[in-house]
Design an enzyme around this catalytic site. Structure first.
Site, PDB file in Angstrom:
ATOM      1  N   ASP A  40      33.071  51.177  82.611  1.00  0.00           N
ATOM      2  CA  ASP A  40      33.507  49.833  82.233  1.00  0.00           C
ATOM      3  C   ASP A  40      34.607  49.325  83.157  1.00  0.00           C
ATOM      4  O   ASP A  40      35.724  49.834  83.118  1.00  0.00           O
ATOM      5  CB  ASP A  40      34.012  49.835  80.786  1.00  0.00           C
ATOM      6  N   MET A  49      32.954  43.655  83.956  1.00  0.00           N
ATOM      7  CA  MET A  49      33.501  42.561  83.128  1.00  0.00           C
ATOM      8  C   MET A  49      34.576  41.888  83.966  1.00  0.00           C
ATOM      9  O   MET A  49      35.776  42.054  83.723  1.00  0.00           O
ATOM     10  CB  MET A  49      34.032  43.142  81.819  1.00  0.00           C
ATOM     11  N   HIS A  55      29.381  48.602  84.557  1.00  0.00           N
ATOM     12  CA  HIS A  55      29.392  47.368  83.768  1.00  0.00           C
ATOM     13  C   HIS A  55      30.616  46.556  84.183  1.00  0.00           C
ATOM     14  O   HIS A  55      31.744  46.889  83.828  1.00  0.00           O
ATOM     15  CB  HIS A  55      29.459  47.749  82.272  1.00  0.00           C
ATOM     16  N   SER A 103      30.132  56.088  77.523  1.00  0.00           N
ATOM     17  CA  SER A 103      31.098  55.243  78.219  1.00  0.00           C
ATOM     18  C   SER A 103      32.391  56.024  78.409  1.00  0.00           C
ATOM     19  O   SER A 103      32.924  56.585  77.456  1.00  0.00           O
ATOM     20  CB  SER A 103      31.404  53.979  77.396  1.00  0.00           C
ATOM     21  N   ASP A 136      25.541  47.849  73.914  1.00  0.00           N
ATOM     22  CA  ASP A 136      26.857  48.373  74.239  1.00  0.00           C
ATOM     23  C   ASP A 136      27.913  47.831  73.286  1.00  0.00           C
ATOM     24  O   ASP A 136      28.125  46.629  73.211  1.00  0.00           O
ATOM     25  CB  ASP A 136      27.191  47.948  75.679  1.00  0.00           C
ATOM     26  N   HIS A 190      28.356  55.519  81.839  1.00  0.00           N
ATOM     27  CA  HIS A 190      28.671  54.099  81.777  1.00  0.00           C
ATOM     28  C   HIS A 190      30.132  53.889  82.168  1.00  0.00           C
ATOM     29  O   HIS A 190      31.033  54.458  81.554  1.00  0.00           O
ATOM     30  CB  HIS A 190      28.424  53.589  80.360  1.00  0.00           C
ATOM     31  N   MET A 223      37.023  46.350  84.152  1.00  0.00           N
ATOM     32  CA  MET A 223      37.620  45.140  83.567  1.00  0.00           C
ATOM     33  C   MET A 223      38.738  44.636  84.478  1.00  0.00           C
ATOM     34  O   MET A 223      39.547  45.427  84.937  1.00  0.00           O
ATOM     35  CB  MET A 223      38.160  45.454  82.172  1.00  0.00           C
ATOM     36  N   MET A 243      25.322  42.694  74.625  1.00  0.00           N
ATOM     37  CA  MET A 243      26.573  43.217  74.083  1.00  0.00           C
ATOM     38  C   MET A 243      26.519  43.196  72.551  1.00  0.00           C
ATOM     39  O   MET A 243      26.157  42.179  71.955  1.00  0.00           O
ATOM     40  CB  MET A 243      27.771  42.394  74.572  1.00  0.00           C
TER      41      MET A 243
HETATM   42  C1  DX5 Z   1      33.437  47.227  75.806  1.00  0.00           C
HETATM   43  C2  DX5 Z   1      32.702  48.131  76.750  1.00  0.00           C
HETATM   44  C3  DX5 Z   1      31.970  49.257  76.071  1.00  0.00           C
HETATM   45  C4  DX5 Z   1      32.852  50.180  75.263  1.00  0.00           C
HETATM   46  C5  DX5 Z   1      32.009  50.929  74.259  1.00  0.00           C
HETATM   47  O1  DX5 Z   1      33.771  46.057  76.424  1.00  0.00           O
HETATM   48  O2  DX5 Z   1      31.787  47.397  77.539  1.00  0.00           O
HETATM   49  O3  DX5 Z   1      31.211  49.991  77.017  1.00  0.00           O
HETATM   50  O4  DX5 Z   1      33.513  51.069  76.080  1.00  0.00           O
HETATM   51  O5  DX5 Z   1      32.829  51.686  73.440  1.00  0.00           O
HETATM   52  P1  DX5 Z   1      32.490  51.943  71.903  1.00  0.00           P
HETATM   53  O6  DX5 Z   1      31.198  52.730  71.882  1.00  0.00           O
HETATM   54  O7  DX5 Z   1      33.662  52.752  71.444  1.00  0.00           O
HETATM   55  O8  DX5 Z   1      32.357  50.631  71.229  1.00  0.00           O
HETATM   56 ZN    ZN Z   2      30.339  48.607  78.719  1.00  0.00          ZN
END
Ligand code: DX5
Ligand code: ZN
Length: 227
Positions: A35, A68, A66, A8, A175, A33, A37, A137
């Site tokens: 993320d 969110m 991903h 990620s 994840d 990956h 948000m 998750m």
């Molecule tokens: C959290 C994300 C993850 C996060 C994982 O909401 O969806 O992808 O970046 O990071 P670690 O491995 O540090 O928990």
């Molecule tokens: Zn993620």
């Protein structure tokens, strides 16, 4: 079973993003990956389609996005145009999951659904054939570096049983808090795609960490296959 390691980029040094990405891809990472948000679905704000477009200019790697975000349907076309390979949306973010999965596939991407820790697998039971990826998750989404949610292991076992019951080839992704201490149990429970952020990018040697995570997951998967 094919195992995939998906670093990620959330907590990488974004000022040197492509160097970081090339380093882990060079070490055998299977997908990147991303993320996304929106500051509404989760209490954090990260990046959108422009970062995917920039990455796509420099790599043909699988870009595992991903989302969110609320109203994920607003982002299907921009991420498809930007070159996303997989678009995963949250079941909690929309009342029209089935419609949006169809739109994601129609836009040429693989369609995934993510479930927050408190969300039951029943949320996807009716639409398993329309999934290319199921993301369980293992933390509450919104930040990297959070502690692993232990009950997720049992939920992954049930998710694996659900996919197998349908004969589904969908990826079973986990994840949040995925590291050397947790990846073995997740693999033994039936996960095959492992997102990891801090465990990889805060390590002294991210490339070596990718290889080590794959070794541990592989050994657990072999034991599971022999059981
Ligand atoms: C959290 C994300 C993850 C996060 C994982 O909401 O969806 O992808 O970046 O990071 P670690 O491995 O540090 O928990
Ligand atoms: Zn993620």
């Amino acid at each position: 079973m094919t195992l995939r390691i998906a670093p990620s980029i959330l907590d990488t040094d974004l000022a040197h993003l492509m160097d970081e990405v090339e380093r882990v891809l060079g070490a055998g990472a299977d997908q990147v990956h991303v993320d996304v948000m929106d500051g509404r679905f989760v209490p954090n704000l990260t990046f959108g389609a422009p970062i995917v477009r920039s990455l796509r200019r420099h790599t043909d790697a699988v870009l595992d996005c991903h989302l969110m975000v609320l109203q994920p349907e607003n982002y299907i076309a921009p991420f498809a145009e930007a070159g996303a390979s997989i678009l995963t949306i949250h079941a909690e973010a929309t009342p029209h999951l089935q419609r949006h999965l169809g739109a994601i596939r129609a836009a040429g991407m693989k369609a995934g659904v993510a479930l927050n820790p408190a969300t039951s697998l029943a949320a996807v039971e009716e639409i398993v054939p329309e999934l290319d990826l199921l993301l369980v998750m293992t933390v509450s989404p919104g930040f990297g570096g959070q502690p692993f949610w232990q009950p997720a292991i049992e939920k992954v076992r049930r998710a694996r049983a659900l996919l197998d019951r349908f004969g589904s080839a969908a990826m079973l992704e986990v994840d949040g808090g995925v590291a050397r201490e947790t990846i073995g149990a997740l693999s033994a429970a039936g996960a095959d795609t492992f997102v990891s952020g801090n465990a990889i990018f805060t390590s002294a040697d991210p490339a070596r960490e990718v290889r080590e995570l794959r070794r541990i997951a592989g050994a657990a998967a072999d034991r599971r296959a022999r059981a």
